[in-house]
Design a protein around this motif. Structure first.
Motif, mmCIF file in Angstrom:
data_model
loop_
_atom_site.group_PDB
_atom_site.id
_atom_site.type_symbol
_atom_site.label_atom_id
_atom_site.label_comp_id
_atom_site.label_asym_id
_atom_site.label_seq_id
_atom_site.Cartn_x
_atom_site.Cartn_y
_atom_site.Cartn_z
ATOM 1 N N ASP A 45 0.872 -1.161 0.000
ATOM 2 C CA ASP A 45 0.000 0.000 0.000
ATOM 3 C C ASP A 45 0.917 1.220 0.000
ATOM 4 N N ARG A 46 0.732 2.108 -0.942
ATOM 5 C CA ARG A 46 1.617 3.274 -1.063
ATOM 6 C C ARG A 46 1.596 4.145 0.190
ATOM 7 N N ARG A 47 0.486 4.114 0.949
ATOM 8 C CA ARG A 47 0.441 4.893 2.185
ATOM 9 C C ARG A 47 1.488 4.398 3.163
ATOM 10 N N ALA A 48 1.803 3.112 3.111
ATOM 11 C CA ALA A 48 2.798 2.548 4.033
ATOM 12 C C ALA A 48 4.177 3.141 3.762
ATOM 13 N N VAL A 49 4.467 3.452 2.517
ATOM 14 C CA VAL A 49 5.775 4.002 2.161
ATOM 15 C C VAL A 49 5.964 5.376 2.792
ATOM 16 N N LYS A 50 4.885 6.139 2.920
ATOM 17 C CA LYS A 50 4.953 7.495 3.456
ATOM 18 C C LYS A 50 4.731 7.534 4.967
ATOM 19 N N SER A 51 4.566 6.392 5.594
ATOM 20 C CA SER A 51 4.195 6.373 7.003
ATOM 21 C C SER A 51 5.343 6.789 7.904
ATOM 22 N N ARG A 52 4.961 7.350 9.045
ATOM 23 C CA ARG A 52 5.919 7.716 10.084
ATOM 24 C C ARG A 52 5.652 6.933 11.358
ATOM 25 N N CYS A 53 4.518 6.196 11.371
ATOM 26 C CA CYS A 53 4.122 5.423 12.528
ATOM 27 C C CYS A 53 3.131 4.358 12.053
ATOM 28 N N VAL A 54 3.134 3.175 12.682
ATOM 29 C CA VAL A 54 2.249 2.087 12.284
ATOM 30 C C VAL A 54 1.370 1.702 13.470
ATOM 31 N N LEU A 55 0.068 1.594 13.216
ATOM 32 C CA LEU A 55 -0.883 1.110 14.209
ATOM 33 C C LEU A 55 -1.363 -0.258 13.751
ATOM 34 N N LEU A 56 -1.058 -1.293 14.523
ATOM 35 C CA LEU A 56 -1.466 -2.658 14.203
ATOM 36 C C LEU A 56 -2.807 -2.941 14.883
ATOM 37 N N VAL A 57 -3.808 -3.283 14.072
ATOM 38 C CA VAL A 57 -5.134 -3.631 14.577
ATOM 39 C C VAL A 57 -5.497 -5.008 14.035
ATOM 40 N N GLU A 61 -12.527 -3.992 9.924
ATOM 41 C CA GLU A 61 -13.512 -3.236 10.708
ATOM 42 C C GLU A 61 -12.823 -2.320 11.707
ATOM 43 N N ASP A 62 -11.727 -2.768 12.282
ATOM 44 C CA ASP A 62 -10.969 -1.940 13.223
ATOM 45 C C ASP A 62 -10.319 -0.762 12.503
ATOM 46 N N VAL A 63 -9.841 -0.996 11.286
ATOM 47 C CA VAL A 63 -9.271 0.099 10.486
ATOM 48 C C VAL A 63 -10.347 1.146 10.243
ATOM 49 N N ILE A 90 -2.418 2.460 9.321
ATOM 50 C CA ILE A 90 -3.158 1.481 10.108
ATOM 51 C C ILE A 90 -3.120 0.166 9.363
ATOM 52 N N LEU A 91 -2.564 -0.857 10.015
ATOM 53 C CA LEU A 91 -2.332 -2.144 9.376
ATOM 54 C C LEU A 91 -3.117 -3.249 10.070
ATOM 55 N N PRO A 92 -4.085 -3.870 9.362
ATOM 56 C CA PRO A 92 -4.790 -5.005 9.967
ATOM 57 C C PRO A 92 -3.907 -6.248 9.899
ATOM 58 N N VAL A 93 -3.710 -6.897 11.044
ATOM 59 C CA VAL A 93 -2.809 -8.054 11.100
ATOM 60 C C VAL A 93 -3.499 -9.341 11.518
ATOM 61 N N GLY A 94 -4.793 -9.285 11.773
ATOM 62 C CA GLY A 94 -5.491 -10.468 12.277
ATOM 63 C C GLY A 94 -5.543 -10.416 13.787
ATOM 64 N N GLY A 95 -5.992 -11.472 14.407
ATOM 65 C CA GLY A 95 -6.145 -11.515 15.856
ATOM 66 C C GLY A 95 -4.826 -11.585 16.592
ATOM 67 N N CYS A 96 -4.932 -11.737 17.879
ATOM 68 C CA CYS A 96 -3.737 -11.775 18.723
ATOM 69 C C CYS A 96 -2.832 -12.944 18.349
ATOM 70 N N GLY A 97 -3.407 -14.039 17.863
ATOM 71 C CA GLY A 97 -2.598 -15.171 17.419
ATOM 72 C C GLY A 97 -1.663 -14.784 16.290
ATOM 73 N N SER A 98 -2.117 -13.890 15.418
ATOM 74 C CA SER A 98 -1.268 -13.405 14.332
ATOM 75 C C SER A 98 -0.122 -12.575 14.879
ATOM 76 N N LEU A 99 -0.376 -11.844 15.951
ATOM 77 C CA LEU A 99 0.694 -11.054 16.558
ATOM 78 C C LEU A 99 1.788 -11.956 17.113
ATOM 79 N N LEU A 100 1.403 -13.170 17.512
ATOM 80 C CA LEU A 100 2.407 -14.132 17.973
ATOM 81 C C LEU A 100 3.368 -14.479 16.834
#
Length: 160
Positions: A45-57, A61-63, A90-100
């Motif tokens: 996503d081109r927005r990711a290239v310009k990002s200065r901070c990432v929010l993992l959700v 729906e959370d995005v 804002i990056l959707p990563v799946g549930g907490c299991g995905s964060l593992l």
């Protein structure tokens, strides 16, 4: 044929041939990776290239929820800029299991920007204790990021 399983991506040779207008064309490494990523829905996503901070959700729906809240705050002049204008991706990563998986592959350290985690606590579900264990492991590995890792008190952020 391009495999649809991310685990198989590592087995692909980084040279390939593709038919273009009936002619065989040798693809470069970057062309192959772009083709595989696109096929798997992993295109950047081109927005990711310009990002200065990432929010993992957790999910889309959370995005939408976080983005709508921010947009409302901007329209009400409670904040001067939107998250996009400020460089928050804002990056959707799946549930907490995905964060593992992010933890196991040390993906957090590969982010070049500050990062935050905002997930559902899964309160009242069988997954609640597992989610707490995963978050505890992430906090233990990245103690300097403790203030950046949050779980909501409700089952879903947008259930209120």
């Amino acid at each position: 044929m391009i495999p649809r399983t991310p685990h198989l991506m590592g087995l692909l040779p980084l040279e390939g041939i593709k038919k273009v207008a009936g002619q065989q064309q040798l693809l470069s490494d970057s062309q192959i990776l772009a083709e595989v990523s696109s096929s798997l829905g992993l295109a950047a996503d081109r927005r990711a290239v310009k990002s200065r901070c990432v929010l993992l959700v957790e999910g889309q729906e959370d995005v939408r929820f976080v983005t709508k809240i921010n947009q409302w705050m901007y329209e009400e002049k409670l904040v001067e800029e939107t998250f996009a204008e400020k460089g928050l991706f804002i990056l959707p990563v799946g549930g907490c299991g995905s964060l593992l998986a992010w933890l196991n592959f040390d993906l957090f350290s590969k982010l070049n920007e500050p990062w935050f985690i905002l997930i559902d606590s899964d309160k009242g579900t069988d997954e609640a204790k597992q989610s707490q264990r995963h978050l505890h492991r992430i906090r233990a590995k990245y103690p300097w990021m403790q203030a950046h890792i949050h779980a909501t008190f409700k089952q879903h952020m947008y259930d209120f």
